[in-house]
Design an enzyme around this catalytic site. Structure first.
Site, PDB file in Angstrom:
ATOM      1  N   VAL A 129     -23.667  -5.362 -39.800  1.00 45.99           N
ATOM      2  CA  VAL A 129     -22.781  -6.435 -40.297  1.00 45.99           C
ATOM      3  C   VAL A 129     -23.629  -7.547 -40.928  1.00 45.99           C
ATOM      4  O   VAL A 129     -23.341  -8.021 -42.035  1.00 45.99           O
ATOM      5  CB  VAL A 129     -21.891  -6.998 -39.161  1.00 45.99           C
TER       6      VAL A 129
ATOM      7  N   ALA B  84     -32.437 -14.495 -38.644  1.00 45.55           N
ATOM      8  CA  ALA B  84     -33.283 -14.270 -37.466  1.00 45.55           C
ATOM      9  C   ALA B  84     -33.087 -12.841 -36.977  1.00 45.55           C
ATOM     10  O   ALA B  84     -31.956 -12.410 -36.749  1.00 45.55           O
ATOM     11  CB  ALA B  84     -32.926 -15.258 -36.364  1.00 45.55           C
TER      12      ALA B  84
ATOM     13  N   GLY C 276     -21.187   7.515 -36.122  1.00 43.54           N
ATOM     14  CA  GLY C 276     -21.590   6.126 -35.886  1.00 43.54           C
ATOM     15  C   GLY C 276     -20.449   5.223 -35.464  1.00 43.54           C
ATOM     16  O   GLY C 276     -20.580   3.992 -35.506  1.00 43.54           O
TER      17      GLY C 276
ATOM     18  N   GLU D 233     -19.980   2.909 -29.729  1.00 49.26           N
ATOM     19  CA  GLU D 233     -21.010   1.927 -29.375  1.00 49.26           C
ATOM     20  C   GLU D 233     -22.244   2.703 -28.900  1.00 49.26           C
ATOM     21  O   GLU D 233     -22.150   3.894 -28.569  1.00 49.26           O
ATOM     22  CB  GLU D 233     -20.522   1.039 -28.229  1.00 49.26           C
TER      23      GLU D 233
ATOM     24  N   LYS E 290     -11.299  -7.235 -26.002  1.00 48.67           N
ATOM     25  CA  LYS E 290     -10.444  -7.656 -27.113  1.00 48.67           C
ATOM     26  C   LYS E 290      -9.073  -8.078 -26.599  1.00 48.67           C
ATOM     27  O   LYS E 290      -8.476  -9.033 -27.111  1.00 48.67           O
ATOM     28  CB  LYS E 290     -10.349  -6.527 -28.140  1.00 48.67           C
TER      29      LYS E 290
HETATM   30  N1  HSE Z   1     -16.951   0.452 -30.894  1.00 48.06           N
HETATM   31  C1  HSE Z   1     -15.942  -0.383 -31.445  1.00 48.06           C
HETATM   32  C2  HSE Z   1     -14.773   0.500 -31.852  1.00 48.06           C
HETATM   33  C3  HSE Z   1     -16.488  -1.164 -32.620  1.00 48.06           C
HETATM   34  O1  HSE Z   1     -14.873   1.723 -31.741  1.00 48.06           O
HETATM   35  O2  HSE Z   1     -13.754  -0.010 -32.252  1.00 48.06           O
HETATM   36  C4  HSE Z   1     -15.713  -2.397 -32.952  1.00 48.06           C
HETATM   37  O3  HSE Z   1     -15.658  -3.315 -31.916  1.00 48.06           O
END
Ligand code: HSE
Length: 445
Positions: free
Chosen positions: A17, A46, A188, A191, A206
């Protein structure tokens, strides 16, 4: 040519990101400046390792390992490191040095949100976090601003792309959870530690953020009931489809009244659920996210799109950057997080919902009546029963005779978690039930 005042932007994190934010900021800097009314000068990025490969590449002169020095000279700090520390310390340093902060850090907001919001309020800074939930999907700002005059009653969210991708493959291709997870990892989506996805931790973070915003109440992560998808089987998914449902991992935030105590409050929970195929959430496929929301005046709304991805999430970060820059131009203190309602946060036992229970039972006269009485004994009303003959046989304890079995799929009317749990316990200990194959909540009817 308008001369804008320059705002100094510090970026913490050069991952998928961060690298996209840096690239888009350089590419569209002039356009964003005219929207914001201020020049947006990326003064540094950074990172842990200045020599690591990045996509897209970040000019070497912008890279530094000294995050603290970068923060001290910035008007706006964008935190895209993730995790709790050092992100928490950096954000507090940024706020205390007078900067506004933009973060995509769901784990940090779900666990330390009140500390960060308090710190920002003390100095009149603003914390923006559109990218923390639903990636590119605008959902934080709609809840915080557009719906601030309404009363949100309920949120049903598909907020984890990995689990939606896995359940979708199980549903559409009949794959096992393991093989679908391997595909999600290869692409990908998952996580680094897929436990966060498949056990529902990511979705629970969330849910805590969405519930806090929607109900103007601090909903701590510990109060979010969480179940992942690891016990969902291809057989469950297939029988759900035959019955007109799809299995989705949902984050559910709702206002409710505890049926026993009469206390009015809110709850947040994450678990797999059966969603009717006619519900808009049933058509959310692949790794997409969606938040379906019911508000008193607005009615039903759905927000849909990419829940993750470098460039998609960068879109939400840059939206926050333009908002932060506009605020700097206008001046004045940031708007404090609204938690004035401070409603009681109720546990899962206060929740009332519908269920679908699949049982393997001994196929003999009177079994249906015995099972029906177990539901009525615990105050759970049966809405529908479907029976199919099963090829499996069981040997009942104390006999040598193999007995024919049948599969019963029982749908209930709304029942409390407590009554349902007592019913399931009774079913499990009954001699006519050879297995409780699955218990799933039904949402969105
Ligand atoms: N691993 C998270 C997902 C990424 O699969 O939605 C976004 O938070």
């Amino acid at each position: 040519m308008i001369e804008y005042r320059n705002l100094r932007i510090a970026l913490l994190g050069g991952g998928s990101v961060g690298a996209q934010v840096a690239a888009l900021l350089r590419e569209h800097g002039d356009e964003l400046a005219s929207r914001a009314g201020a020049g947006l000068e990326l003064v540094g990025v950074a990172v842990r390792d200045v020599n690591a490969e990045r996509h897209p590449p970040i000019p070497q002169h912008l890279l530094t390992t000294d995050a603290e020095a970068l923060i001290l000279g910035a008007d706006i700090v964008i935190e895209l490191i993730g995790g709790i520390e050092p992100a928490r310390t950096y954000i507090l340093q940024a706020i205390n040095s007078g900067a506004d902060v933009i973060t995509a850090n769901k784990a940090l907001l779900a666990t330390h949100g009140p500390e960060l919001f308090d710190a920002a309020e003390q100095v009149g800074a603003q914390l923006y976090y559109e990218a923390a939930v639903g990636g590119a999907i605008p959902i934080i700002r709609p809840l915080r601003d557009s719906l601030a005059g309404d009363r949100v009653e309920r949120i049903l969210g598909i907020v984890n792309g990995t689990t939606n991708f896995i359940l979708d493959l199980m549903d559409t291709k009949g794959e096992s959870l393991e093989s679908a997870l391997a595909t999600a990892t290869a692409l990908g989506y998952a996580e680094a530690d897929p436990t966060a996805d498949i056990e529902g931790y990511d979705a629970a973070q969330k849910a805590a953020i969405l519930a806090s915003l929607a109900f103007h109440t601090t909903v701590p992560l510990e109060a979010v009931h969480r179940e992942g998808i690891t016990s969902v089987t291809p057989a469950q998914v297939e029988s759900a489809r035959k019955a007109g449902f799809v299995v989705k991992l949902l984050a559910i935030c709702e206002r409710l009244v505890d049926p026993v105590t009469g206390v009015a409050g809110v709850s947040a929970r994450v678990h797999p659920a059966l969603v009717p195929l006619s519900h808009p959430l049933a058509s959310v496929h692949g790794a997409n996210n969606a938040v379906f929301l019911e508000a008193e005046a607005a009615g039903s709304l759905m927000f849909y799109g990419a829940g993750a991805g470098g460039i998609e999430t960068a879109s939400a970060v840059l939206g926050d950057l333009v908002s932060a820059a506009r605020r700097h131009v206008i001046g004045g203190p940031g708007v404090a997080e609204s938690t004035h309602a401070n409603l009681p946060v109720l546990p899962i036992t206060s929740v009332t919902t519908r269920y679908q229970i699949t049982l393997s039972v001994i196929d003999q006269p009177g079994v249906l009546a015995t099972i029906a009485s177990m539901f009525s004994d615990h105050g759970v009303s049966v809405e529908a029963v479907a029976q199919s003959v099963s090829p499996a046989t069981v040997v009942v304890a104390g006999t040598d005779e193999p007995r024919a079995t049948a599969t019963l799929v029982i749908g209930t009317h709304e029942a409390t978690e407590a009554d349902l749990a007592a019913t399931v316990a009774a079913l499990k200990s009954s001699e006519v039930v050879s297995a409780v194959v699955s218990v799933l909540r039904v949402e969105g009817l």
